[in-house]
Design a protein around this motif. Structure first.
Motif, PDB file in Angstrom:
ATOM      1  N   THR A 229       0.859  -1.189   0.000  1.00  0.00           N
ATOM      2  CA  THR A 229       0.000   0.000   0.000  1.00  0.00           C
ATOM      3  C   THR A 229       0.891   1.234   0.000  1.00  0.00           C
ATOM      4  O   THR A 229       2.117   1.126  -0.084  1.00  0.00           O
ATOM      5  CB  THR A 229      -0.997  -0.015   1.177  1.00  0.00           C
ATOM      6  N   MET A 230       0.274   2.428   0.081  1.00  0.00           N
ATOM      7  CA  MET A 230       1.086   3.653   0.044  1.00  0.00           C
ATOM      8  C   MET A 230       0.405   4.744   0.856  1.00  0.00           C
ATOM      9  O   MET A 230      -0.789   4.676   1.154  1.00  0.00           O
ATOM     10  CB  MET A 230       1.322   4.113  -1.392  1.00  0.00           C
ATOM     11  N   LEU A 231       1.217   5.745   1.189  1.00  0.00           N
ATOM     12  CA  LEU A 231       0.673   6.868   1.964  1.00  0.00           C
ATOM     13  C   LEU A 231       1.398   8.157   1.592  1.00  0.00           C
ATOM     14  O   LEU A 231       2.430   8.146   0.923  1.00  0.00           O
ATOM     15  CB  LEU A 231       0.754   6.582   3.463  1.00  0.00           C
ATOM     16  N   GLY A 232       0.844   9.272   2.043  1.00  0.00           N
ATOM     17  CA  GLY A 232       1.468  10.585   1.805  1.00  0.00           C
ATOM     18  C   GLY A 232       1.444  10.966   0.332  1.00  0.00           C
ATOM     19  O   GLY A 232       0.547  10.572  -0.413  1.00  0.00           O
ATOM     20  N   ASP A 233       2.460  11.728  -0.073  1.00  0.00           N
ATOM     21  CA  ASP A 233       2.493  12.225  -1.454  1.00  0.00           C
ATOM     22  C   ASP A 233       2.517  11.086  -2.476  1.00  0.00           C
ATOM     23  O   ASP A 233       2.046  11.251  -3.600  1.00  0.00           O
ATOM     24  CB  ASP A 233       3.727  13.111  -1.669  1.00  0.00           C
ATOM     25  N   ALA A 234       3.092   9.956  -2.134  1.00  0.00           N
ATOM     26  CA  ALA A 234       3.108   8.821  -3.058  1.00  0.00           C
ATOM     27  C   ALA A 234       1.667   8.481  -3.454  1.00  0.00           C
ATOM     28  O   ALA A 234       1.379   8.172  -4.610  1.00  0.00           O
ATOM     29  CB  ALA A 234       3.773   7.609  -2.415  1.00  0.00           C
ATOM     30  N   ALA A 235       0.761   8.578  -2.511  1.00  0.00           N
ATOM     31  CA  ALA A 235      -0.641   8.215  -2.761  1.00  0.00           C
ATOM     32  C   ALA A 235      -1.444   9.376  -3.325  1.00  0.00           C
ATOM     33  O   ALA A 235      -2.329   9.174  -4.152  1.00  0.00           O
ATOM     34  CB  ALA A 235      -1.290   7.729  -1.462  1.00  0.00           C
ATOM     35  N   HIS A 236      -1.148  10.613  -2.865  1.00  0.00           N
ATOM     36  CA  HIS A 236      -2.047  11.723  -3.233  1.00  0.00           C
ATOM     37  C   HIS A 236      -1.332  13.060  -3.233  1.00  0.00           C
ATOM     38  O   HIS A 236      -1.745  13.985  -2.531  1.00  0.00           O
ATOM     39  CB  HIS A 236      -3.248  11.763  -2.277  1.00  0.00           C
ATOM     40  N   VAL A 237      -0.251  13.165  -4.011  1.00  0.00           N
ATOM     41  CA  VAL A 237       0.406  14.478  -4.086  1.00  0.00           C
ATOM     42  C   VAL A 237      -0.625  15.516  -4.512  1.00  0.00           C
ATOM     43  O   VAL A 237      -1.522  15.221  -5.305  1.00  0.00           O
ATOM     44  CB  VAL A 237       1.625  14.443  -5.051  1.00  0.00           C
ATOM     45  N   GLU A 244      -1.784  21.333   3.650  1.00  0.00           N
ATOM     46  CA  GLU A 244      -2.255  20.123   4.325  1.00  0.00           C
ATOM     47  C   GLU A 244      -1.435  18.874   4.000  1.00  0.00           C
ATOM     48  O   GLU A 244      -1.746  17.791   4.479  1.00  0.00           O
ATOM     49  CB  GLU A 244      -3.722  19.844   3.941  1.00  0.00           C
ATOM     50  N   GLY A 245      -0.397  18.997   3.166  1.00  0.00           N
ATOM     51  CA  GLY A 245       0.330  17.817   2.694  1.00  0.00           C
ATOM     52  C   GLY A 245       0.880  16.960   3.823  1.00  0.00           C
ATOM     53  O   GLY A 245       0.688  15.735   3.839  1.00  0.00           O
ATOM     54  N   VAL A 246       1.553  17.592   4.765  1.00  0.00           N
ATOM     55  CA  VAL A 246       2.166  16.831   5.853  1.00  0.00           C
ATOM     56  C   VAL A 246       1.083  16.296   6.805  1.00  0.00           C
ATOM     57  O   VAL A 246       1.171  15.161   7.285  1.00  0.00           O
ATOM     58  CB  VAL A 246       3.204  17.694   6.596  1.00  0.00           C
ATOM     59  N   ASN A 247       0.056  17.121   7.038  1.00  0.00           N
ATOM     60  CA  ASN A 247      -1.054  16.635   7.881  1.00  0.00           C
ATOM     61  C   ASN A 247      -1.657  15.357   7.286  1.00  0.00           C
ATOM     62  O   ASN A 247      -1.926  14.390   8.006  1.00  0.00           O
ATOM     63  CB  ASN A 247      -2.169  17.695   7.968  1.00  0.00           C
ATOM     64  N   MET A 248      -1.873  15.384   5.965  1.00  0.00           N
ATOM     65  CA  MET A 248      -2.462  14.208   5.296  1.00  0.00           C
ATOM     66  C   MET A 248      -1.552  12.995   5.450  1.00  0.00           C
ATOM     67  O   MET A 248      -2.010  11.887   5.748  1.00  0.00           O
ATOM     68  CB  MET A 248      -2.666  14.492   3.802  1.00  0.00           C
ATOM     69  N   ALA A 249      -0.248  13.190   5.233  1.00  0.00           N
ATOM     70  CA  ALA A 249       0.697  12.061   5.290  1.00  0.00           C
ATOM     71  C   ALA A 249       0.722  11.461   6.703  1.00  0.00           C
ATOM     72  O   ALA A 249       0.722  10.235   6.866  1.00  0.00           O
ATOM     73  CB  ALA A 249       2.095  12.534   4.884  1.00  0.00           C
ATOM     74  N   MET A 250       0.696  12.323   7.707  1.00  0.00           N
ATOM     75  CA  MET A 250       0.751  11.812   9.086  1.00  0.00           C
ATOM     76  C   MET A 250      -0.549  11.102   9.460  1.00  0.00           C
ATOM     77  O   MET A 250      -0.536  10.080  10.149  1.00  0.00           O
ATOM     78  CB  MET A 250       1.053  12.950  10.064  1.00  0.00           C
ATOM     79  N   LEU A 251      -1.671  11.671   8.996  1.00  0.00           N
ATOM     80  CA  LEU A 251      -2.955  11.035   9.293  1.00  0.00           C
ATOM     81  C   LEU A 251      -3.064   9.682   8.573  1.00  0.00           C
ATOM     82  O   LEU A 251      -3.577   8.698   9.143  1.00  0.00           O
ATOM     83  CB  LEU A 251      -4.101  11.976   8.889  1.00  0.00           C
ATOM     84  N   ASP A 252      -2.552   9.616   7.345  1.00  0.00           N
ATOM     85  CA  ASP A 252      -2.504   8.330   6.618  1.00  0.00           C
ATOM     86  C   ASP A 252      -1.782   7.291   7.470  1.00  0.00           C
ATOM     87  O   ASP A 252      -2.250   6.158   7.628  1.00  0.00           O
ATOM     88  CB  ASP A 252      -1.706   8.456   5.310  1.00  0.00           C
ATOM     89  N   ALA A 253      -0.600   7.692   7.966  1.00  0.00           N
ATOM     90  CA  ALA A 253       0.232   6.741   8.724  1.00  0.00           C
ATOM     91  C   ALA A 253      -0.517   6.253   9.963  1.00  0.00           C
ATOM     92  O   ALA A 253      -0.507   5.054  10.285  1.00  0.00           O
ATOM     93  CB  ALA A 253       1.549   7.403   9.120  1.00  0.00           C
ATOM     94  N   LEU A 254      -1.194   7.182  10.622  1.00  0.00           N
ATOM     95  CA  LEU A 254      -1.937   6.824  11.839  1.00  0.00           C
ATOM     96  C   LEU A 254      -3.090   5.870  11.502  1.00  0.00           C
ATOM     97  O   LEU A 254      -3.261   4.818  12.140  1.00  0.00           O
ATOM     98  CB  LEU A 254      -2.477   8.101  12.505  1.00  0.00           C
ATOM     99  N   GLU A 255      -3.855   6.238  10.475  1.00  0.00           N
ATOM    100  CA  GLU A 255      -5.028   5.424  10.130  1.00  0.00           C
ATOM    101  C   GLU A 255      -4.618   4.044   9.599  1.00  0.00           C
ATOM    102  O   GLU A 255      -5.269   3.044   9.889  1.00  0.00           O
ATOM    103  CB  GLU A 255      -5.909   6.160   9.111  1.00  0.00           C
TER     104      GLU A 255
END
Ligand SMILES: Cc1cc2nc3c(=O)[nH]c(=O)nc-3n(C[C@H](O)[C@H](O)[C@H](O)COP(=O)(O)OP(=O)(O)OC[C@H]3O[C@@H](n4cnc5c(N)ncnc54)[C@H](O)[C@@H]3O)c2cc1C
Length: 319
Positions: A229-237, A244-255
């Motif tokens: 699977t993938m997270l952060g910019d790899a998934a949704h630059v 919100e880029g870093v917020n999204m990446a960190m929330l991805d990792a948490l979820e």
């Protein structure tokens, strides 16, 4: 960085149209418009220090991978190959792992940002440093922007942001190491802008870095895999215009970690599929906001647009 979220909105002549510098900003993490700032380096240090010292294997440049048993055999440029049961790609906008999941590619947003950084800004760019006063400046004029913010270690980071052809960064013939040439470019491309801004171009630690801004399609979809699977910019630059880029990446990792460790799912495929469905939906809403903000910020009425946006987004403590 307390205070680094304070902002000034200006026009090309550096006239101030909005300032929250004199206001008390309520530190309320429940308020979606509270925008506390942290320097990239400091955040990286916090995250790394939360791991066991051997968790990150440095200097491992991923090249390719192939299926092996139930998992993957990963190959690196400068270190031995490694087998993994599950691979989580978090290798950014130009991910080398993403193509193993989907063929979908990002599209160019139409906006390019030219980045400059000024070290020891108090000495090197005293006028801009004073104007910035430890916060942020967003300046809008004639469809072009200058965006800047205080960084740690007395550094100022800034972007000249404008609409341009996708190949502008490589076709413009500019020498990004030559400050005089870059200042001339600024004077020619931002002709209506005050000489106050010249200090930025005169004192940047070269090279300037051109950043064409990309976004993944808002409706992207792929079939979940049980071991990748993938997270952060790899998934949704996405463009940085919602911050919100870093917020999204960190929330991805948490979820993702929640899904992988939850007893709710009977196998990895279910857990990864649940994570990806929520992640794509959430990221797509924010990517749309980022694209819309990018349009607002680079339009003829950018100044008015942003003044109206920020007057609606106030976190000021009115009590
Ligand atoms: C101009 C600009 C301004 C921005 N401003 C903001 C902002 O103010 N706030 C905000 O929240 N976001 C901002 N962003 C977005 C933010 O930078 C990204 O969303 C965020 O960095 C994504 O984190 P990530 O970990 O997914 O990817 P990255 O931060 O890109 O990290 C990817 C990592 O993978 C590594 N890597 C890449 N390829 C390989 C490989 N082959 N092998 C091994 N390792 C590899 C890289 O070295 C890097 O360490 C901005 C983006 C841009 C372009």
């Amino acid at each position: 960085m307390p205070g680094a979220d304070k902002k000034l909105i200006m026009n090309e002549k550096a006239e101030v149209f909005f300032s929250d510098h004199e206001e008390k900003i309520e530190e309320d993490f429940e308020n979606p418009y509270f925008r506390p700032e942290i320097d990239r380096g400091a955040l990286r240090k916090i995250l790394l220090e939360s791991l066991q010292p051997t968790t990150v294997v440095w200097n491992s440049h991923f090249i390719s991978m192939e299926k092996e048993n139930e998992g993957w055999l990963l190959h690196f440029k400068n270190s031995p190959s490694v087998y993994a049961d599950i691979v989580i790609a978090c290798d950014g906008a130009n991910s080398k792992i993403r193509p193993y999941i989907t063929d979908i590619k990002p599209f160019y947003s139409g906006i390019t940002m030219l980045e400059g950084n000024i070290y020891d800004a108090e000495k090197k760019a005293p006028n801009i440093h004073k104007l910035l006063s430890g916060g942020k400046i967003m300046a809008f004029g004639n469809n072009k922007d200058i965006l800047m913010g205080q960084k740690a270690n007395r550094e100022i980071g800034f972007y000249a942001s404008f609409k341009a052809d996708e190949r502008w960064a490589t076709n413009n013939g500019l020498n990004y190491n030559d400050k005089t040439e870059m200042l001339n470019w600024f004077r020619t491309s931002y002709p209506e802008w005050s000489h106050i801004w010249d200090e930025l171009f005169e004192n940047t630690t070269v090279p300037f870095i051109p950043r064409p801004i990309y976004c993944m399609p808002l409706d992207q979809h792929w079939k979940a895999l049980s071991n990748l699977t993938m997270l952060g910019d790899a998934a949704h630059v996405m463009p940085p215009f919602a911050g919100e880029g870093v917020n999204m990446a960190m929330l991805d990792a948490l979820e993702l970690s929640d899904c992988l460790t939850s007893e709710k799912y009977t196998n990895l495929l279910e857990a990864i599929s649940a994570y990806e469905t929520t992640m794509r939906k959430r990221a797509s809403v924010i990517a749309k906001e980022s694209l819309d903000n990018g349009e607002l910020m680079h339009s003829e009425n950018a100044l008015e647009n942003m003044l109206s946006l920020f007057s609606n987004h106030s976190t000021l403590d009115k009590t």
